[in-house]
Motif scaffolding. Structure first.
Motif, PDB file in Angstrom:
ATOM      1  N   PHE A 233      30.008  49.353  22.809  1.00 29.78           N
ATOM      2  CA  PHE A 233      29.527  50.701  22.513  1.00 29.78           C
ATOM      3  C   PHE A 233      28.068  50.604  22.090  1.00 29.78           C
ATOM      4  O   PHE A 233      27.729  49.842  21.183  1.00 29.78           O
ATOM      5  CB  PHE A 233      30.345  51.369  21.409  1.00 29.78           C
ATOM      6  CG  PHE A 233      30.231  52.865  21.407  1.00 29.78           C
ATOM      7  CD1 PHE A 233      31.249  53.638  21.929  1.00 29.78           C
ATOM      8  CD2 PHE A 233      29.096  53.500  20.929  1.00 29.78           C
ATOM      9  CE1 PHE A 233      31.145  55.020  21.972  1.00 29.78           C
ATOM     10  CE2 PHE A 233      28.972  54.870  20.966  1.00 29.78           C
ATOM     11  CZ  PHE A 233      30.010  55.643  21.488  1.00 29.78           C
ATOM     12  N   VAL A 234      27.202  51.368  22.756  1.00 27.65           N
ATOM     13  CA  VAL A 234      25.765  51.343  22.478  1.00 27.65           C
ATOM     14  C   VAL A 234      25.360  52.660  21.824  1.00 27.65           C
ATOM     15  O   VAL A 234      25.696  53.738  22.324  1.00 27.65           O
ATOM     16  CB  VAL A 234      24.952  51.123  23.769  1.00 27.65           C
ATOM     17  CG1 VAL A 234      23.460  51.279  23.492  1.00 27.65           C
ATOM     18  CG2 VAL A 234      25.244  49.740  24.345  1.00 27.65           C
ATOM     19  N   VAL A 235      24.661  52.556  20.709  1.00 24.13           N
ATOM     20  CA  VAL A 235      24.082  53.714  20.044  1.00 24.13           C
ATOM     21  C   VAL A 235      22.567  53.621  20.177  1.00 24.13           C
ATOM     22  O   VAL A 235      21.961  52.619  19.788  1.00 24.13           O
ATOM     23  CB  VAL A 235      24.479  53.771  18.555  1.00 24.13           C
ATOM     24  CG1 VAL A 235      23.771  54.930  17.854  1.00 24.13           C
ATOM     25  CG2 VAL A 235      25.984  53.891  18.406  1.00 24.13           C
ATOM     26  N   ILE A 236      21.951  54.655  20.744  1.00 26.28           N
ATOM     27  CA  ILE A 236      20.495  54.701  20.852  1.00 26.28           C
ATOM     28  C   ILE A 236      19.946  55.245  19.544  1.00 26.28           C
ATOM     29  O   ILE A 236      20.315  56.338  19.108  1.00 26.28           O
ATOM     30  CB  ILE A 236      20.046  55.599  22.032  1.00 26.28           C
ATOM     31  CG1 ILE A 236      20.709  55.164  23.335  1.00 26.28           C
ATOM     32  CG2 ILE A 236      18.535  55.592  22.152  1.00 26.28           C
ATOM     33  CD1 ILE A 236      20.322  53.797  23.812  1.00 26.28           C
ATOM     34  N   GLY A 237      19.067  54.500  18.909  1.00 26.46           N
ATOM     35  CA  GLY A 237      18.484  54.950  17.652  1.00 26.46           C
ATOM     36  C   GLY A 237      17.694  53.836  16.995  1.00 26.46           C
ATOM     37  O   GLY A 237      17.786  52.671  17.388  1.00 26.46           O
ATOM     38  N   SER A 238      16.924  54.195  15.991  1.00 25.93           N
ATOM     39  CA  SER A 238      16.096  53.221  15.281  1.00 25.93           C
ATOM     40  C   SER A 238      16.882  52.559  14.149  1.00 25.93           C
ATOM     41  O   SER A 238      17.800  53.166  13.576  1.00 25.93           O
ATOM     42  CB  SER A 238      14.843  53.901  14.718  1.00 25.93           C
ATOM     43  OG  SER A 238      13.999  54.337  15.766  1.00 25.93           O
ATOM     44  N   ALA A 239      16.500  51.341  13.827  1.00 24.50           N
ATOM     45  CA  ALA A 239      17.198  50.583  12.790  1.00 24.50           C
ATOM     46  C   ALA A 239      17.085  51.247  11.422  1.00 24.50           C
ATOM     47  O   ALA A 239      17.941  51.047  10.557  1.00 24.50           O
ATOM     48  CB  ALA A 239      16.651  49.161  12.732  1.00 24.50           C
TER      49      ALA A 239
END
Length: 327
Positions: A233-239
């Protein structure tokens, strides 16, 4: 001469790109508070011209910050560097009262883009403090939203707890108590924390409705529904994005074999696709939809995609731009 059978990889190459099912979670990406904050900076630039100063990153996404910087926004942590004739925008995460008082004392043109749902928590904390209650705040230390919320009352009037162990370690507090929470936490984890607080302090007061914002809850629900059958599962977002980090945790708990937080397609380790036949995809509340589209495009260059749209809610919330911009 006998030729060896072609390898599995060469068979895949001859047959075309290997298939990949993508379970696309919805809602995802920008929430109303993030859209309002970004629109506030854009409209401030249109009204006042560049530069427009912004206290802290307007939202936690490097792509958004880079685009606004190119338009003339200057991001600062300290208001001392802001010239008196220029506007300063307070970010969506909110700020302590001391920062607002500092801006007013210096005569800065102050524009508040704090998310209205964060402002609700600020108002709760101020009301509890005026009523003589000590507030226990559930949140993550040093996160700007938490720092802003704790700064709504005098030092010592708000106690931060991050874990169930922190709740257990609280002393026997005397006097009336109340609790509030950071708006971008894990829904399930926060329920456990609230239950532990109520068990220790049965008379503790809480909000009429939970503090975790609708967008955080909706995105976590969508990830739960999409993650169950996923190899990755990939979540696009900044750390630095709290709500994005919580989505990764939610995916793992919901049954994804693996999960990753990715800034954009260019930062993804494509070797992680090896052996993946079902991939889940979402984006944090501060991530533009364009980054999801770019990631899907990069996936399509490598695999034959089948998209499954997993929609658990529809959002139509809109927050108006701060009135100060109209002056």
């Amino acid at each position: 001469m006998h030729k060896p059978a072609p390898s599995t990889s060469s068979q895949k190459t001859r047959a075309g790109k290997p298939p990949l099912t993508v379970r696309l979670a919805s809602p995802r990406g920008f929430c109303a508070g993030v859209e309002r904050a970004i629109r506030t900076v854009e409209e401030a630039l249109a009204l006042h011209g560049a530069p427009v100063y912004v206290r802290h990153e307007i939202v936690h996404n490097t792509h958004v910050v880079a685009r606004l910087s190119a338009m003339g926004a200057v991001f600062v942590e300290n208001l001392e560097t802001v010239p008196k004739d220029r506007p300063v925008v307070f970010s969506a995460h909110g700020a302590p009262q001391s920062a607002h008082m500092d801006a007013s004392a210096r005569g800065l043109i102050k524009i508040d883009a704090t998310c209205p749902l964060v402002l609700k928590v600020h108002n709760q904390i101020r009301r509890h403090d005026m009523a003589g209650r000590t507030v226990i705040l559930i949140g993550h230390r040093n996160h700007p939203e938490v720092m802003g919320s704790m700064g709504q009352a005098p030092d010592g009037a708000v106690i931060l707890v991050e874990t169930l162990a922190d709740v257990a370690a609280l002393p026997c507090l005397r006097g009336p108590l109340a609790y509030s929470t950071q708006t971008t936490l894990s829904v399930d984890e926060t329920k456990d924390m609230i239950a532990a607080l109520k068990a220790r302090f049965p008379d503790i007061a809480g909000p009429a409705r939970e503090d975790i914002c609708y967008a955080t809850s909706n995105r976590q629900d969508a990830v739960k529904a999409a993650a169950k059958e996923c190899d990755l599962f990939v979540v696009i977002g900044s750390a630095t994005s709290s709500n994005s980090t919580r989505l990764v945790e939610t995916a793992k708990i919901a049954g994804a074999a693996d999960a990753a937080l990715v800034e954009d397609a260019g930062k993804f380790d494509w070797a992680r696709l090896e052996g993946v036949t079902t991939l889940g995809l979402s984006a944090g509340a501060s991530a533009p939809e364009s980054l999801v589209e770019e990631f899907l495009t990069a996936l399509a260059a490598r695999r034959k995609l089948r998209l499954d749209h997993i929609e658990t809610a529809r959002e139509n919330v809109v927050f108006n731009t701060p009135l100060r911009l109209a002056s």
